[in-house]
Every structure is written in structure tokens, then in C-alpha cells.
Design a protein around this motif. Structure first.
Motif, PDB file in Angstrom:
ATOM      1  N   THR A  63       0.858  -1.179   0.000  1.00  0.00           N
ATOM      2  CA  THR A  63       0.000   0.000   0.000  1.00  0.00           C
ATOM      3  C   THR A  63       0.895   1.230   0.000  1.00  0.00           C
ATOM      4  O   THR A  63       2.092   1.141   0.227  1.00  0.00           O
ATOM      5  N   GLY A  64       0.301   2.354  -0.265  1.00  0.00           N
ATOM      6  CA  GLY A  64       1.078   3.585  -0.277  1.00  0.00           C
ATOM      7  C   GLY A  64       0.184   4.758  -0.627  1.00  0.00           C
ATOM      8  O   GLY A  64      -1.022   4.713  -0.427  1.00  0.00           O
ATOM      9  N   THR A  65       0.767   5.791  -1.195  1.00  0.00           N
ATOM     10  CA  THR A  65       0.023   7.008  -1.488  1.00  0.00           C
ATOM     11  C   THR A  65      -0.472   7.054  -2.926  1.00  0.00           C
ATOM     12  O   THR A  65      -0.846   8.102  -3.415  1.00  0.00           O
ATOM     13  N   GLN A  66      -0.458   5.929  -3.601  1.00  0.00           N
ATOM     14  CA  GLN A  66      -0.942   5.915  -4.962  1.00  0.00           C
ATOM     15  C   GLN A  66      -2.447   6.195  -4.994  1.00  0.00           C
ATOM     16  O   GLN A  66      -3.152   5.889  -4.049  1.00  0.00           O
ATOM     17  N   PRO A  67      -2.939   6.793  -6.079  1.00  0.00           N
ATOM     18  CA  PRO A  67      -4.379   7.035  -6.168  1.00  0.00           C
ATOM     19  C   PRO A  67      -5.116   5.718  -6.349  1.00  0.00           C
ATOM     20  O   PRO A  67      -4.536   4.729  -6.799  1.00  0.00           O
ATOM     21  N   PRO A  68      -6.400   5.697  -6.002  1.00  0.00           N
ATOM     22  CA  PRO A  68      -7.155   4.458  -6.214  1.00  0.00           C
ATOM     23  C   PRO A  68      -7.250   4.181  -7.711  1.00  0.00           C
ATOM     24  O   PRO A  68      -7.242   5.091  -8.528  1.00  0.00           O
ATOM     25  N   GLY A  69      -7.328   2.955  -8.066  1.00  0.00           N
ATOM     26  CA  GLY A  69      -7.437   2.600  -9.471  1.00  0.00           C
ATOM     27  C   GLY A  69      -7.459   1.103  -9.634  1.00  0.00           C
ATOM     28  O   GLY A  69      -7.525   0.356  -8.662  1.00  0.00           O
ATOM     29  N   LYS A  70      -7.401   0.682 -10.872  1.00  0.00           N
ATOM     30  CA  LYS A  70      -7.501  -0.744 -11.159  1.00  0.00           C
ATOM     31  C   LYS A  70      -6.465  -1.111 -12.221  1.00  0.00           C
ATOM     32  O   LYS A  70      -6.221  -0.354 -13.153  1.00  0.00           O
ATOM     33  N   MET A  71      -5.837  -2.253 -12.039  1.00  0.00           N
ATOM     34  CA  MET A  71      -4.956  -2.814 -13.049  1.00  0.00           C
ATOM     35  C   MET A  71      -5.474  -4.209 -13.341  1.00  0.00           C
ATOM     36  O   MET A  71      -5.759  -4.978 -12.422  1.00  0.00           O
ATOM     37  N   ASP A  72      -5.633  -4.520 -14.599  1.00  0.00           N
ATOM     38  CA  ASP A  72      -6.132  -5.825 -14.993  1.00  0.00           C
ATOM     39  C   ASP A  72      -5.237  -6.368 -16.097  1.00  0.00           C
ATOM     40  O   ASP A  72      -4.538  -5.609 -16.760  1.00  0.00           O
ATOM     41  N   TYR A  73      -5.225  -7.660 -16.282  1.00  0.00           N
ATOM     42  CA  TYR A  73      -4.427  -8.238 -17.353  1.00  0.00           C
ATOM     43  C   TYR A  73      -5.154  -9.443 -17.927  1.00  0.00           C
ATOM     44  O   TYR A  73      -6.006 -10.045 -17.281  1.00  0.00           O
ATOM     45  N   HIS A  74      -4.838  -9.768 -19.143  1.00  0.00           N
ATOM     46  CA  HIS A  74      -5.292 -11.006 -19.761  1.00  0.00           C
ATOM     47  C   HIS A  74      -4.334 -11.387 -20.880  1.00  0.00           C
ATOM     48  O   HIS A  74      -3.596 -10.551 -21.393  1.00  0.00           O
ATOM     49  N   VAL A  75      -4.331 -12.662 -21.223  1.00  0.00           N
ATOM     50  CA  VAL A  75      -3.450 -13.169 -22.272  1.00  0.00           C
ATOM     51  C   VAL A  75      -4.236 -13.209 -23.573  1.00  0.00           C
ATOM     52  O   VAL A  75      -5.352 -13.720 -23.618  1.00  0.00           O
ATOM     53  N   ILE A  76      -3.645 -12.645 -24.608  1.00  0.00           N
ATOM     54  CA  ILE A  76      -4.284 -12.681 -25.923  1.00  0.00           C
ATOM     55  C   ILE A  76      -3.435 -13.562 -26.852  1.00  0.00           C
ATOM     56  O   ILE A  76      -2.217 -13.631 -26.707  1.00  0.00           O
ATOM     57  N   PRO A  77      -4.080 -14.250 -27.795  1.00  0.00           N
ATOM     58  CA  PRO A  77      -3.371 -15.247 -28.603  1.00  0.00           C
ATOM     59  C   PRO A  77      -2.607 -14.667 -29.792  1.00  0.00           C
ATOM     60  O   PRO A  77      -2.514 -15.294 -30.832  1.00  0.00           O
ATOM     61  N   HIS A  78      -2.057 -13.479 -29.651  1.00  0.00           N
ATOM     62  CA  HIS A  78      -1.283 -12.856 -30.718  1.00  0.00           C
ATOM     63  C   HIS A  78       0.136 -12.619 -30.226  1.00  0.00           C
ATOM     64  O   HIS A  78       0.365 -12.394 -29.041  1.00  0.00           O
ATOM     65  N   CYS A  79       1.095 -12.638 -31.143  1.00  0.00           N
ATOM     66  CA  CYS A  79       2.484 -12.435 -30.753  1.00  0.00           C
ATOM     67  C   CYS A  79       2.888 -10.980 -30.971  1.00  0.00           C
ATOM     68  O   CYS A  79       2.277 -10.258 -31.755  1.00  0.00           O
ATOM     69  N   LEU A  80       3.904 -10.567 -30.263  1.00  0.00           N
ATOM     70  CA  LEU A  80       4.508  -9.259 -30.462  1.00  0.00           C
ATOM     71  C   LEU A  80       5.696  -9.402 -31.401  1.00  0.00           C
ATOM     72  O   LEU A  80       6.295 -10.476 -31.488  1.00  0.00           O
ATOM     73  N   PRO A  81       6.069  -8.329 -32.108  1.00  0.00           N
ATOM     74  CA  PRO A  81       7.227  -8.407 -33.010  1.00  0.00           C
ATOM     75  C   PRO A  81       8.466  -8.894 -32.259  1.00  0.00           C
ATOM     76  O   PRO A  81       8.776  -8.412 -31.170  1.00  0.00           O
ATOM     77  N   GLY A  82       9.136  -9.886 -32.825  1.00  0.00           N
ATOM     78  CA  GLY A  82      10.336 -10.432 -32.211  1.00  0.00           C
ATOM     79  C   GLY A  82      10.063 -11.567 -31.244  1.00  0.00           C
ATOM     80  O   GLY A  82      10.986 -12.184 -30.730  1.00  0.00           O
ATOM     81  N   TYR A  83       8.795 -11.842 -30.951  1.00  0.00           N
ATOM     82  CA  TYR A  83       8.415 -12.905 -30.013  1.00  0.00           C
ATOM     83  C   TYR A  83       7.374 -13.795 -30.675  1.00  0.00           C
ATOM     84  O   TYR A  83       6.248 -13.937 -30.200  1.00  0.00           O
ATOM     85  N   LEU A  84       7.739 -14.403 -31.783  1.00  0.00           N
ATOM     86  CA  LEU A  84       6.795 -15.146 -32.608  1.00  0.00           C
ATOM     87  C   LEU A  84       6.242 -16.392 -31.924  1.00  0.00           C
ATOM     88  O   LEU A  84       5.169 -16.866 -32.286  1.00  0.00           O
ATOM     89  N   GLU A  85       6.940 -16.914 -30.943  1.00  0.00           N
ATOM     90  CA  GLU A  85       6.486 -18.130 -30.259  1.00  0.00           C
ATOM     91  C   GLU A  85       5.693 -17.839 -28.986  1.00  0.00           C
ATOM     92  O   GLU A  85       5.228 -18.764 -28.332  1.00  0.00           O
ATOM     93  N   ALA A  86       5.547 -16.578 -28.629  1.00  0.00           N
ATOM     94  CA  ALA A  86       4.899 -16.229 -27.357  1.00  0.00           C
ATOM     95  C   ALA A  86       3.555 -15.554 -27.593  1.00  0.00           C
ATOM     96  O   ALA A  86       3.350 -14.880 -28.596  1.00  0.00           O
TER      97      ALA A  86
END
Length: 105
Positions: free
Chosen positions: A43-66
Motif C-alpha cells: 500500500t502507499g500514497t498511490q491514487p485508487p485505481g484498477k490494473m487488470d491483465y489477460h493473455v491474448i493469442p497474438h504475438c509481439l514483433p520479435g516474439y513469434l512463439e509467445a
């Protein structure tokens, strides 16, 4: 005498664990210095908010196997304040932030 951290299994002298906790963020959390696993809630002095994540089935440039981990931040407009409540705001008001980023899985 040694202690083993529950999530990661790293082992430290008990006095070292106590020193890490006592010299840490004072928020009730502990972070393993080897693998950075977090025990407790930071915890700390950061403002309230939300962080979310999910995995999508597409690769990023240079990471063709991920696949891609998409991270989305949504932080409403507000003022970052001190945790002691007797100190004026630390920073000027900030506007609403909605941002996303990607990382290879």
C-alpha cells in the motif's frame, strides 16, 4: 535458525527476515530479495485505481512463439495525498488515466 518463505521457498536467516521486514515499506508487506515475490499487500500514497491483465493469442514483433500479456490501467482523476493526513497533497491533481501495454508471455 532459518525461515522459508511460503510462496517462493527461498530460505533466509530469521534475523535477516526480521530486518528485511523492519526496514521495508512499513506497509505490512515483505518482498523476497531473490525473486521479488510479494508477501502481504503493498500500500502507499498511490491514487485508487484498477490494473487488470489477460493473455491474448497474438504475438509481439520479435516474439513469434509467445502470446501477449495485455495490461490495462484505469486510474480515475484525483489528488495523491500523504498517508499521515496532516501533510498537504504531495503532487498537483492528476487527470484520468486509461492506458494499456503489452508484454510477451
Amino acid at each position: 535458525m532459518v525461515g522459508k518463505l511460503g510462496k517462493c521457498g527461498h530460505i533466509y536467516h530469521l534475523l535477516c527476515l526480521v530486518a528485511m521486514y523492519n526496514n521495508g515499506n512499513k506497509d505490512g508487506s515483505l518482498q523476497c530479495p531473490t525473486c521479488k515475490a510479494i508477501y502481504g499487500e503493498k500500500t502507499g500514497t498511490q491514487p485508487p485505481g484498477k490494473m487488470d491483465y489477460h493473455v491474448i493469442p497474438h504475438c509481439l514483433p520479435g516474439y513469434l512463439e509467445a502470446k501477449t500479456i495485455r495490461i490495462v490501467y484505469d486510474i480515475p482523476a484525483g489528488i495523491q495525498v500523504s498517508t499521515t493526513h496532516d501533510v498537504p497533497p504531495l503532487y498537483p491533481p492528476h487527470s484520468h488515466v486509461h492506458s494499456s501495454t503489452g508484454s510477451p508471455s
